[in-house]
Design an enzyme around this catalytic site. Structure first.
Site, short mmCIF file in Angstrom:
data_model
loop_
_atom_site.label_atom_id
_atom_site.label_comp_id
_atom_site.label_asym_id
_atom_site.label_seq_id
_atom_site.Cartn_x
_atom_site.Cartn_y
_atom_site.Cartn_z
N ASP A 32 72.05 41.03 27.13
CA ASP A 32 70.92 41.37 27.99
C ASP A 32 70.73 42.89 28.00
OD1 ASP A 32 69.48 39.73 30.62
OD2 ASP A 32 69.35 41.91 30.52
N ILE A 33 69.49 43.33 27.88
CA ILE A 33 69.17 44.76 27.80
C ILE A 33 69.43 45.47 29.13
CG2 ILE A 33 66.72 44.72 28.45
CD1 ILE A 33 66.19 46.43 25.92
N ASN A 89 67.01 30.75 35.22
CA ASN A 89 65.90 30.96 36.14
C ASN A 89 64.70 30.19 35.61
OD1 ASN A 89 67.48 32.74 37.67
ND2 ASN A 89 66.93 34.46 36.35
N GLY A 95 62.36 33.69 39.79
CA GLY A 95 62.84 34.91 39.14
C GLY A 95 62.79 34.90 37.62
N GLN A 96 62.12 33.89 37.04
CA GLN A 96 62.00 33.90 35.57
C GLN A 96 60.94 34.93 35.17
OE1 GLN A 96 61.03 30.13 33.69
NE2 GLN A 96 61.20 31.01 31.64
N HIS A 102 65.79 30.42 28.46
CA HIS A 102 67.04 31.15 28.17
C HIS A 102 68.07 30.84 29.23
CE1 HIS A 102 64.36 33.68 30.59
NE2 HIS A 102 65.44 34.17 31.18
N HIS A 104 71.45 32.51 31.02
CA HIS A 104 72.28 33.71 31.23
C HIS A 104 73.74 33.26 31.32
CE1 HIS A 104 68.95 36.39 32.86
NE2 HIS A 104 68.40 35.22 33.04
P1 AMP Z 1 64.86 36.08 33.59
O1 AMP Z 1 64.61 36.98 34.76
O2 AMP Z 1 65.75 34.93 33.90
O3 AMP Z 1 63.57 35.68 32.91
O4 AMP Z 1 65.70 36.95 32.56
C1 AMP Z 1 65.13 37.72 31.57
C2 AMP Z 1 66.19 38.67 31.10
O5 AMP Z 1 65.81 39.21 29.86
C3 AMP Z 1 66.45 39.85 32.05
O6 AMP Z 1 67.80 39.82 32.48
C4 AMP Z 1 66.13 41.07 31.18
O7 AMP Z 1 67.00 42.14 31.43
C5 AMP Z 1 66.29 40.52 29.77
N1 AMP Z 1 65.53 41.19 28.74
C6 AMP Z 1 64.23 41.54 28.77
N2 AMP Z 1 63.86 42.12 27.61
C7 AMP Z 1 64.97 42.10 26.82
C8 AMP Z 1 65.25 42.54 25.49
N3 AMP Z 1 64.30 43.13 24.72
N4 AMP Z 1 66.48 42.37 24.98
C9 AMP Z 1 67.45 41.79 25.75
N5 AMP Z 1 67.25 41.34 27.00
C10 AMP Z 1 66.03 41.50 27.52
#
Ligand code: AMP
Length: 109
Positions: A32-33, A89, A95-96, A102, A104
């Site tokens: 995760d970024i 999520n 919170g998605q 995906h 986590h």
């Molecule tokens: P969600 O809130 O469950 O949709 O999670 C989306 C996740 O994607 C968040 O934890 C972000 O930090 C992560 N995210 C968004 N853009 C990127 C990216 N380019 N590379 C890796 N993780 C990302």
């Protein structure tokens, strides 16, 4: 319904980089970024599914087996040492933020 302009679809197509953990024919995992735990990995199917409900309804058995085996593999092999949590999520109100299914995997190990 699925919009292929989201950031994870771009990662699958190789249009933007990711820090890859593991890859199979039908799924991909990467860090995760913006981690909210010491180890924070995302596992995604390569196919376009907005959320876990679409994935369960529409993905093939091969895609599903590949995906859940991938989640298991990362949980067992990423060094989280039996102390982790798994979260999906689902929906903006929950919170998605990225509309590509995906999981986590988070651990403070
Ligand atoms: P969600 O809130 O469950 O949709 O999670 C989306 C996740 O994607 C968040 O934890 C972000 O930090 C992560 N995210 C968004 N853009 C990127 C990216 N380019 N590379 C890796 N993780 C990302």
């Amino acid at each position: 319904m699925y919009n292929d302009q989201n950031v994870f679809a771009k990662i699958v197509r190789g249009e933007i980089p990711s820090k890859k953990v593991y890859e199979t024919p039908h799924s991909l995992s990467f860090f995760d970024i913006n981690p909210t735990a010491k180890t924070h990995i995302l596992v995604i199917p390569k196919g376009g599914y907005t959320n876990i409900m679409e994935f369960i309804e529409l993905a093939s058995d091969i895609e599903k087996a590949d995906f859940w085996n991938h989640v298991s593999f990362v949980a067992l092999k990423s060094g989280v040492q039996g102390n982790f949590r798994i979260q999906a999520n689902t929906g903006e109100k929950a919170g998605q933020t990225v509309p590509h299914f995906h999981i986590h995997i988070m651990s403070n190990e």
